[in-house]
Scaffold this active site. Structure first.
Site, PDB file in Angstrom:
ATOM      1  N   GLU A  60     -35.740   3.868   3.930  1.00 19.97           N
ATOM      2  CA  GLU A  60     -34.532   3.329   4.578  1.00 19.97           C
ATOM      3  C   GLU A  60     -34.128   4.197   5.777  1.00 19.97           C
ATOM      4  O   GLU A  60     -33.635   3.699   6.784  1.00 19.97           O
ATOM      5  CB  GLU A  60     -33.380   3.242   3.570  1.00 19.97           C
ATOM      6  CG  GLU A  60     -33.553   2.113   2.564  1.00 19.97           C
ATOM      7  CD  GLU A  60     -32.515   2.149   1.442  1.00 19.97           C
ATOM      8  OE1 GLU A  60     -32.209   1.072   0.908  1.00 19.97           O
ATOM      9  OE2 GLU A  60     -32.036   3.263   1.101  1.00 19.97           O
TER      10      GLU A  60
ATOM     11  N   ARG B 209       0.853  -1.204   0.000  1.00 21.59           N
ATOM     12  CA  ARG B 209       0.000   0.000   0.000  1.00 21.59           C
ATOM     13  C   ARG B 209       0.888   1.253   0.000  1.00 21.59           C
ATOM     14  O   ARG B 209       0.587   2.240   0.655  1.00 21.59           O
ATOM     15  CB  ARG B 209      -0.940   0.010   1.205  1.00 21.59           C
ATOM     16  CG  ARG B 209      -2.260   0.705   0.910  1.00 21.59           C
ATOM     17  CD  ARG B 209      -3.075   1.016   2.149  1.00 21.59           C
ATOM     18  NE  ARG B 209      -4.411   1.467   1.796  1.00 21.59           N
ATOM     19  CZ  ARG B 209      -5.203   2.165   2.592  1.00 21.59           C
ATOM     20  NH1 ARG B 209      -4.812   2.498   3.805  1.00 21.59           N
ATOM     21  NH2 ARG B 209      -6.388   2.537   2.192  1.00 21.59           N
TER      22      ARG B 209
ATOM     23  N   ASP C 227      -7.196 -10.689  17.512  1.00 20.79           N
ATOM     24  CA  ASP C 227      -6.691 -11.717  18.419  1.00 20.79           C
ATOM     25  C   ASP C 227      -6.891 -11.251  19.852  1.00 20.79           C
ATOM     26  O   ASP C 227      -7.206 -10.084  20.119  1.00 20.79           O
ATOM     27  CB  ASP C 227      -5.209 -11.995  18.123  1.00 20.79           C
ATOM     28  CG  ASP C 227      -4.385 -10.722  18.127  1.00 20.79           C
ATOM     29  OD1 ASP C 227      -4.241 -10.123  19.207  1.00 20.79           O
ATOM     30  OD2 ASP C 227      -3.899 -10.295  17.053  1.00 20.79           O
TER      31      ASP C 227
ATOM     32  N   ASP D 156      -5.431   1.708  13.152  1.00 24.47           N
ATOM     33  CA  ASP D 156      -5.344   0.847  11.969  1.00 24.47           C
ATOM     34  C   ASP D 156      -3.914   0.382  11.743  1.00 24.47           C
ATOM     35  O   ASP D 156      -2.951   0.916  12.323  1.00 24.47           O
ATOM     36  CB  ASP D 156      -5.865   1.629  10.752  1.00 24.47           C
ATOM     37  CG  ASP D 156      -6.464   0.731   9.689  1.00 24.47           C
ATOM     38  OD1 ASP D 156      -6.194  -0.485   9.705  1.00 24.47           O
ATOM     39  OD2 ASP D 156      -7.200   1.246   8.829  1.00 24.47           O
TER      40      ASP D 156
ATOM     41  N   CYS E 250      -7.823  -2.378  14.253  1.00 25.73           N
ATOM     42  CA  CYS E 250      -8.114  -2.610  12.840  1.00 25.73           C
ATOM     43  C   CYS E 250      -6.807  -2.939  12.155  1.00 25.73           C
ATOM     44  O   CYS E 250      -5.761  -2.405  12.504  1.00 25.73           O
ATOM     45  CB  CYS E 250      -8.727  -1.346  12.231  1.00 25.73           C
ATOM     46  SG  CYS E 250      -9.084  -1.460  10.470  1.00 25.73           S
TER      47      CYS E 250
END
Ligand code: GLA
Length: 744
Positions: free
Chosen positions: A622, A451, A542, A486, A534
């Site tokens: 919605e 990335r 975990d 993250d 994240c």
């Protein structure tokens, strides 16, 4: 004390009891620590009678034993508590180290033991814990071993949480001698089963498809799940279930193992030449070596071991309770999680203050609690190619200060949350330009990029301190109540500029310890902050992370149908309170599937609930549905987050439907959800049996279908569980229905 740990000095056995299980080890005549039992609750006799000691060709005898003339005793075949390289045991081992002269091996024998109240702190590592009030209920046995030929000491820790049928283990090695040793592998724990045959369930996956519960038959070979990525990974999860042949959700013996660790790991399972099964679990040894000098110790991460005599469901429910009550440290562990709106799938990098305020306005109108500003608010970050590391708000892009944006969102009546990725750096960033040596990279080689980013060397204290101050600065910008932490790539190029050559093998574990140190700072200094873990979704889901972050973004895949499978697998070990789940737009951004909003909402309800889309694109109906659904969440969140979870219909096994159920701890209400994966023309309606209700009580049933609600009458708990109900038919693809049963 002394209730759950029984030391029999005549037999030299240690028997550990939980409500429904027993675990036993024994010091034998040669002072080796044998493993004699793990399974259903037993009386505490000496179970070494189950072990046959018989010499076999090519299975040798330890030096001290053969000197006595004993040709039958062989560690190659005996069940052991902590098998090591160097004892003549050729199976997978739990300990391997190298001496100064290059030789390998140890041979540990019993030295001593002690019992302590509660669960000891593990410095720098996440761990199960006991509060001051339940210290009495939890006890820890520490068995101390010594090497026959050196001054190494090994301590094996066993903390017993009887009500969850949980035993938590770890091991610690200390060098009391003058010779330096290099650890090549040290496991958290090992298990030897001599008379069992198991099916294994592991949780393989990939980015966007995490934790698929998958059954494996063990042959006479080694089955291994592991991650060499420096994180627990999307590809595997550090958890393994072992079940007797044919066991299911409600029947049969099942063992569940899960490491309390967020780095690379290795769980191996070997069926040996006699059909005996050994499991060894611990950190990934492929990238590992650790120097131990005089006086130094190495403490392994913990391994949680849970047992159920009655199927996988009960085992999962026990793990859920244990994680919620005795692992998650955050003050949020039992609080209602705010209903959040996250802007990622709404805007990606393309937003400014006006856009965020527009989303916030709509969110407020629909009764959301919290707005989360995701990636893109800092540095030069209009795409994912630059800016990571520069945690300074980009005021030009935002169109004002972050402080003002937070105030404006707060004034609308919403809390404010923010995204950060503290472990990463882009080469195109001021941070990298100032500190290129802070990134993991091998000198003289182009680094591997993923990335377009590099990994910061969190083994370094200066890097950890930088991360702490960067996060502090952001959190102190304003009233920020939520942080999404993250981590968007795996580790590679394992070279630290701050470690000498001989210590490079310590990098991966030191990295994880560094991450834990920064997270601990957040726990200590921001006790009310809700942190969501994240890693590109669920790449680091975990028990280690859950100690610090009570919830984790489960997957970047937000498609409701795929989520039924991902969340099903995740629920084997992890409680629903930890499984972040969002309603997103259709067609779904990952797989383009179109699902009804009710199915997206009922699926996302099975976790820490929120939305991740541009709310202004919702139709009138919605929006109405969303408002009503948030009321529904506010009414029933406790049943989902704290109640008992039942996997009713396996999404992999049944082609047409999948179903699950949440039951309140007092059984006063239950929520049963059915999602239609496919519609069967002219087939029988699905008949589903409820679980976990009070059989002597009556329940009033209400059916929720889209935004409609129907009264279905009153049924006895017994009938709902034994006879079941005929489920309302789905009317379109991926439809869903939900029933609430309330005690009358
Ligand atoms: C990862 C996360 C997403 C989002 C993006 C932002 O992929 O899993 O939820 O935060 O990063 O770049």
């Amino acid at each position: 004390m002394g209730q759950n740990i029984i030391v029999n000095k005549e037999q030299m056995t240690f028997t550990l009891n939980t409500n429904n299980s027993s675990y036993q080890m024994k010091v034998d005549k040669y002072k080796r620590l044998l493993h004699t039992w793990y399974g259903g609750k037993i009386s505490g006799a000496d179970y070494s009678y189950l072990i046959e000691v018989l010499g076999r060709g090519f299975s040798g005898n330890p030096g001290d034993v053969s000197k006595e003339g004993d040709r039958d005793y062989t560690l190659d075949l005996l069940p052991q508590e902590f098998p090591q390289h160097g004892t003549g045991d050729y199976r997978i081992n739990a300990l391997d180290l190298v001496w100064e002269n290059g030789a390998r091996g140890t041979d540990f024998v019993y030295k001593d033991h002690k019992i302590i109240g509660g669960q000891p702190e593990l410095q720098g590592l996440p761990h199960f814990w006991t509060s001051a009030d339940n210290k009495e209920a939890v006890e820890t046995l520490v068995v101390v071993l010594e090497d026959l030929y050196s001054d190494l000491e090994l301590e094996l820790y066993y903390s017993i949480f009887p009500e969850y049928d949980l035993i938590v283990r770890s091991s610690k090695i200390t060098n009391l001698g003058n010779e330096e040793v290099v650890l090549k592998n040290i496991a958290s724990g090992a298990l030897d089963f001599i008379n069992k045959d198991f099916e294994l369930i592991n949780f393989p996956g990939r980015h966007l498809k995490e934790r698929n519960a998958s059954k494996v038959e063990l042959g006479e070979n080694i089955f291994q799940i592991r991650s060499t990525r420096g994180t627990s990974s999307h590809q595997q999860n550090p958890s393994l279930f072992l079940q007797e042949q044919g066991a299911c959700e409600d029947k049969g013996e099942v063992y569940g193992l899960s490491l309390v660790y967020s780095g690379g790991f290795n769980i191996s399972c070997e069926k040996d030449q006699l059909g005996q099964i050994r499991v060894v679990a611990g950190l990934d040894d492929s990238n590992f070596s650790w120097i131990l000098k005089n006086g130094e110790s190495f403490q392994t991460p913990e391994l949680a071991m849970c047992y159920s005599p009655e199927g996988r469901g009960e085992l999962s429910r026990n793990l859920h309770r244990a994680v919620n009550n005795n692992l998650i440290r955050s003050s949020w562990s039992d609080k209602r999680r705010p209903v959040l709106i996250n802007n990622w799938e709404a805007t990606y990098f393309d937003f400014d203050k006006d856009k965020i305020i527009e989303i916030a306005n709509k969110a407020k109108e629909l009764n959301f609690d919290l707005l989360v500003l995701d990636d893109g608010w800092f540095g030069k970050r209009d795409l994912d190619i630059s800016g990571l590391g520069d945690w300074i708000p980009n005021e030009t892009k935002i169109g004002g200060t972050l402080e003002d944006l937070i105030k404006d969102v707060n004034e609308l009546g919403l809390d404010f949350g923010i995204w950060m990725e503290p472990e990463m750096v882009n080469e195109d960033s001021d941070l990298y330009r100032a500190h290129p040596d802070w990134a993991l990279a091998i000198p003289g080689r182009e680094p591997n990029r993923s990335r377009v980013q590099l990994v910061l060397d969190f083994s370094r204290k200066d890097v950890q301190d930088f991360a702490i101050s960067a996060i502090d600065n952001v959190l102190q910008t304003g009233n920020i109540t939520y942080l999404k932490w993250d981590m968007n790539r795996s580790l590679f190029d394992l070279y630290s500029h701050s470690l000498p050559a001989e210590k490079q093998g310590e990098l991966s574990h030191r990295y994880v310890l560094g991450v834990y140190r920064v997270l601990q700072h957040l726990l200590d200094n921001y006790p009310d902050l809700l942190i969501e873990g994240c890693s590109g979704g669920g790449g680091r889901f975990d028990l280690g992370m859950l100690y610090y972050t009570p919830q984790i973004w489960t997957s970047d895949n937000t498609d409701a149908l795929d989520r039924t499978r991902i969340q099903h697998g995740t629920s084997f070990v992890y409680p629903l309170s930890s499984i972040s789940a969002h309603v997103s737009a259709v067609p779904n951004h990952q797989n383009h599937r179109v699902t009804p909003i009710s199915t997206r909402a009922f699926t996302a309800l099975q976790g820490a609930f929120g939305y991740e889309m541009d709310l202004s694109t919702l139709s009138e109906s919605e929006q109405e549905f969303t408002k009503k659904f948030i009321d529904f969440y506010n009414k029933h969140w406790e049943t989902v987050q704290k109640g008992d979870y039942y996997r009713l219909v396996d999404p992999y096994e049944n082609t047409y439907v999948t179903a699950w159920e949440n039951v309140a701890t007092d059984k006063a209400e239950a929520i049963l959800t059915v999602v239609y994966k496919d519609l069967a023309a002219a087939g029988l309606a699905e008949c589903i049996k409820w679980k976990g209700l009070c059989k002597d009580s009556d329940y009033k049933l209400t059916l929720y279908k889209g935004s409609e609600e129907f009264d279905c009458g009153v049924y006895s708990g017994l009938d709902l569980m034994v006879a079941g109900i005929l489920v309302e038919r789905g009317r379109q693809n991926y439809d869903s229905v939900c029933y609430i049963a309330e005690k009358v």
